[in-house]
Design a protein around this motif. Structure first.
Motif, PDB file in Angstrom:
ATOM      1  N   GLU A 125       0.840  -1.196   0.000  1.00 29.80           N
ATOM      2  CA  GLU A 125       0.000   0.000   0.000  1.00 29.80           C
ATOM      3  C   GLU A 125       0.879   1.252   0.000  1.00 29.80           C
ATOM      4  O   GLU A 125       1.834   1.359   0.775  1.00 29.80           O
ATOM      5  N   LEU A 126       0.559   2.191  -0.874  1.00 30.17           N
ATOM      6  CA  LEU A 126       1.286   3.455  -0.916  1.00 30.17           C
ATOM      7  C   LEU A 126       0.864   4.305   0.278  1.00 30.17           C
ATOM      8  O   LEU A 126      -0.300   4.690   0.405  1.00 30.17           O
ATOM      9  N   VAL A 127       1.822   4.602   1.170  1.00 32.17           N
ATOM     10  CA  VAL A 127       1.486   5.364   2.377  1.00 32.17           C
ATOM     11  C   VAL A 127       2.045   6.780   2.340  1.00 32.17           C
ATOM     12  O   VAL A 127       1.635   7.632   3.141  1.00 32.17           O
ATOM     13  N   TYR A 128       2.981   7.047   1.419  1.00 34.30           N
ATOM     14  CA  TYR A 128       3.538   8.400   1.336  1.00 34.30           C
ATOM     15  C   TYR A 128       4.127   8.598  -0.049  1.00 34.30           C
ATOM     16  O   TYR A 128       4.710   7.679  -0.631  1.00 34.30           O
ATOM     17  N   GLN A 129       3.975   9.822  -0.560  1.00 31.68           N
ATOM     18  CA  GLN A 129       4.551  10.170  -1.856  1.00 31.68           C
ATOM     19  C   GLN A 129       4.821  11.665  -1.888  1.00 31.68           C
ATOM     20  O   GLN A 129       4.024  12.464  -1.381  1.00 31.68           O
ATOM     21  N   SER A 130       5.957  12.038  -2.483  1.00 34.30           N
ATOM     22  CA  SER A 130       6.282  13.459  -2.582  1.00 34.30           C
ATOM     23  C   SER A 130       7.216  13.688  -3.759  1.00 34.30           C
ATOM     24  O   SER A 130       8.027  12.821  -4.107  1.00 34.30           O
ATOM     25  N   ASP A 131       7.087  14.872  -4.375  1.00 29.65           N
ATOM     26  CA  ASP A 131       8.005  15.312  -5.423  1.00 29.65           C
ATOM     27  C   ASP A 131       8.940  16.409  -4.924  1.00 29.65           C
ATOM     28  O   ASP A 131       9.674  17.005  -5.712  1.00 29.65           O
ATOM     29  N   ASP A 132       8.915  16.668  -3.636  1.00 29.77           N
ATOM     30  CA  ASP A 132       9.693  17.762  -3.046  1.00 29.77           C
ATOM     31  C   ASP A 132      10.657  17.186  -2.021  1.00 29.77           C
ATOM     32  O   ASP A 132      10.239  16.679  -0.975  1.00 29.77           O
ATOM     33  N   ILE A 133      11.956  17.256  -2.323  1.00 30.08           N
ATOM     34  CA  ILE A 133      12.931  16.658  -1.413  1.00 30.08           C
ATOM     35  C   ILE A 133      13.017  17.408  -0.096  1.00 30.08           C
ATOM     36  O   ILE A 133      13.519  16.876   0.904  1.00 30.08           O
ATOM     37  N   SER A 134      12.521  18.639  -0.066  1.00 23.40           N
ATOM     38  CA  SER A 134      12.552  19.389   1.192  1.00 23.40           C
ATOM     39  C   SER A 134      11.468  18.922   2.160  1.00 23.40           C
ATOM     40  O   SER A 134      11.474  19.299   3.332  1.00 23.40           O
ATOM     41  N   GLN A 135      10.538  18.116   1.668  1.00 24.03           N
ATOM     42  CA  GLN A 135       9.501  17.561   2.528  1.00 24.03           C
ATOM     43  C   GLN A 135       9.960  16.209   3.068  1.00 24.03           C
ATOM     44  O   GLN A 135      10.691  15.478   2.409  1.00 24.03           O
ATOM     45  N   CYS A 136       9.511  15.873   4.265  1.00 27.35           N
ATOM     46  CA  CYS A 136       9.861  14.579   4.842  1.00 27.35           C
ATOM     47  C   CYS A 136       8.588  13.869   5.297  1.00 27.35           C
ATOM     48  O   CYS A 136       7.532  14.489   5.463  1.00 27.35           O
ATOM     49  N   TRP A 137       8.713  12.574   5.501  1.00 25.83           N
ATOM     50  CA  TRP A 137       7.555  11.773   5.923  1.00 25.83           C
ATOM     51  C   TRP A 137       7.530  11.691   7.442  1.00 25.83           C
ATOM     52  O   TRP A 137       8.515  11.278   8.070  1.00 25.83           O
ATOM     53  N   ASP A 138       6.380  12.047   8.006  1.00 22.09           N
ATOM     54  CA  ASP A 138       6.253  12.077   9.467  1.00 22.09           C
ATOM     55  C   ASP A 138       5.690  10.786  10.038  1.00 22.09           C
ATOM     56  O   ASP A 138       5.325  10.730  11.219  1.00 22.09           O
ATOM     57  N   GLY A 139       5.575   9.745   9.217  1.00 26.04           N
ATOM     58  CA  GLY A 139       5.100   8.462   9.724  1.00 26.04           C
ATOM     59  C   GLY A 139       3.597   8.352   9.823  1.00 26.04           C
ATOM     60  O   GLY A 139       3.089   7.496  10.558  1.00 26.04           O
ATOM     61  N   THR A 140       2.883   9.206   9.065  1.00 25.54           N
ATOM     62  CA  THR A 140       1.426   9.123   9.067  1.00 25.54           C
ATOM     63  C   THR A 140       0.934   8.807   7.662  1.00 25.54           C
ATOM     64  O   THR A 140       1.633   9.018   6.670  1.00 25.54           O
ATOM     65  N   HIS A 141      -0.302   8.321   7.614  1.00 23.71           N
ATOM     66  CA  HIS A 141      -0.975   8.055   6.344  1.00 23.71           C
ATOM     67  C   HIS A 141      -2.425   8.482   6.496  1.00 23.71           C
ATOM     68  O   HIS A 141      -3.130   8.001   7.393  1.00 23.71           O
ATOM     69  N   ARG A 142      -2.824   9.445   5.657  1.00 28.06           N
ATOM     70  CA  ARG A 142      -4.172  10.010   5.736  1.00 28.06           C
ATOM     71  C   ARG A 142      -4.457  10.574   7.129  1.00 28.06           C
ATOM     72  O   ARG A 142      -5.546  10.426   7.683  1.00 28.06           O
ATOM     73  N   GLY A 143      -3.420  11.182   7.700  1.00 34.70           N
ATOM     74  CA  GLY A 143      -3.576  11.853   8.980  1.00 34.70           C
ATOM     75  C   GLY A 143      -3.482  10.964  10.193  1.00 34.70           C
ATOM     76  O   GLY A 143      -3.591  11.450  11.328  1.00 34.70           O
TER      77      GLY A 143
END
Length: 250
Positions: free
Chosen positions: A199-217
């Motif tokens: 399941e895709l839980v995170y996606q970004s095109d901006d390297i300045s953004q990071c994943w905070d370990g959440t999916h759909r809040g």
């Protein structure tokens, strides 16, 4: 009287030709028939293995009249294909042309590639095995191509660098709370993170953004997640796809 219709055979096949008398007036049960073929045969049937026109003259019961007919037999010859020279290895992001050469003058030849293409030549970028199936109504031939790719470095275009952590702890303590990728000399960038079930839980095109370990809040469970990173250098040249695992602890 008539012979079978004109016929096309595959090379190596034979055809038995038998004349048929269609007028019952001349097809009595005990009549006497004489046959003369242009091959010199005098039998009721002949078997041929070569192309050409074959005729027969049939005389019944010594009649003054004779009946004749002609059949044309054609053959489709076997053919050969040639895999044209091609590079075995290309730089990632570049393309190569794969092609087969077929003989001219052979009717009904079709080429179908394992990609679904139907041209004699195709252009490909991905490494792998490509097969060309070339056939007509009688014969078929297969040509196989193997293509490899490698990373090519242009000294005038510096390497991209990526720092990818292997774990993070999104527990709100202000330390290592985000899965953050850092890179140099990047052009485009995309990251996708998947659960172990795909399941895709995170996606970004901006390297300045990071994943905070959440999916759909909502926080996702502890565990191992898979990432896929696609990026180019600052000149737009595709870089090797990066795949790996990230461990999430809370």
């Amino acid at each position: 009287m008539h012979l079978p219709p004109d016929t096309t055979l595959c090379e190596g096949e034979s055809l038995t030709i038998t004349p048929t008398v269609v007028d019952s007036l001349y097809a009595l049960e005990n009549d006497t028939r004489s046959y003369l073929w242009n091959t010199g045969d005098t039998t009721p049937t002949i078997t041929v293995t070569q192309p050409g026109s074959y005729w027969v003259r049939v005389t019944i019961d010594g009649e003054f009249s004779a009946w004749s007919d002609t059949i044309t037999v054609s053959y489709i010859s076997d053919f050969t294909t040639t895999a044209l020279p091609h590079p075995d290895t290309i730089c990632e992001g570049l393309s190569a042309q794969l092609a087969v050469q077929v003989p001219a003058g052979v009717p009904g030849i079709t080429t179908v590639w394992s990609t679904g293409d139907t041209a004699y030549a195709i252009t490909v970028q991905e490494p792998g095995t490509y097969t060309a199936y070339t056939f007509n109504q009688c014969f078929a031939h297969t040509d196989t191509f193997r293509l490899y790719t490698r990373f090519c470095w242009d000294k005038e275009q510096p390497f991209t660098t990526l720092y990818i952590p292997n774990a993070f702890t999104p527990n709100g303590d202000g330390r290592n709370d985000c899965f953050e990728v850092v890179g140099d000399n990047l052009g485009s960038y995309q990251i996708q993170v998947f659960s172990r079930w795909g399941e895709l839980v995170y996606q970004s095109d901006d390297i300045s953004q990071c994943w905070d370990g959440t999916h759909r809040g909502r926080p996702v469970p502890d565990g191992v997640y898979l990432y896929v990173i696609r990026h180019t250098d600052r000149h737009g040249n595709p870089m090797p796809i990066r795949r790996g695992e990230i461990r999430l602890y809370r």
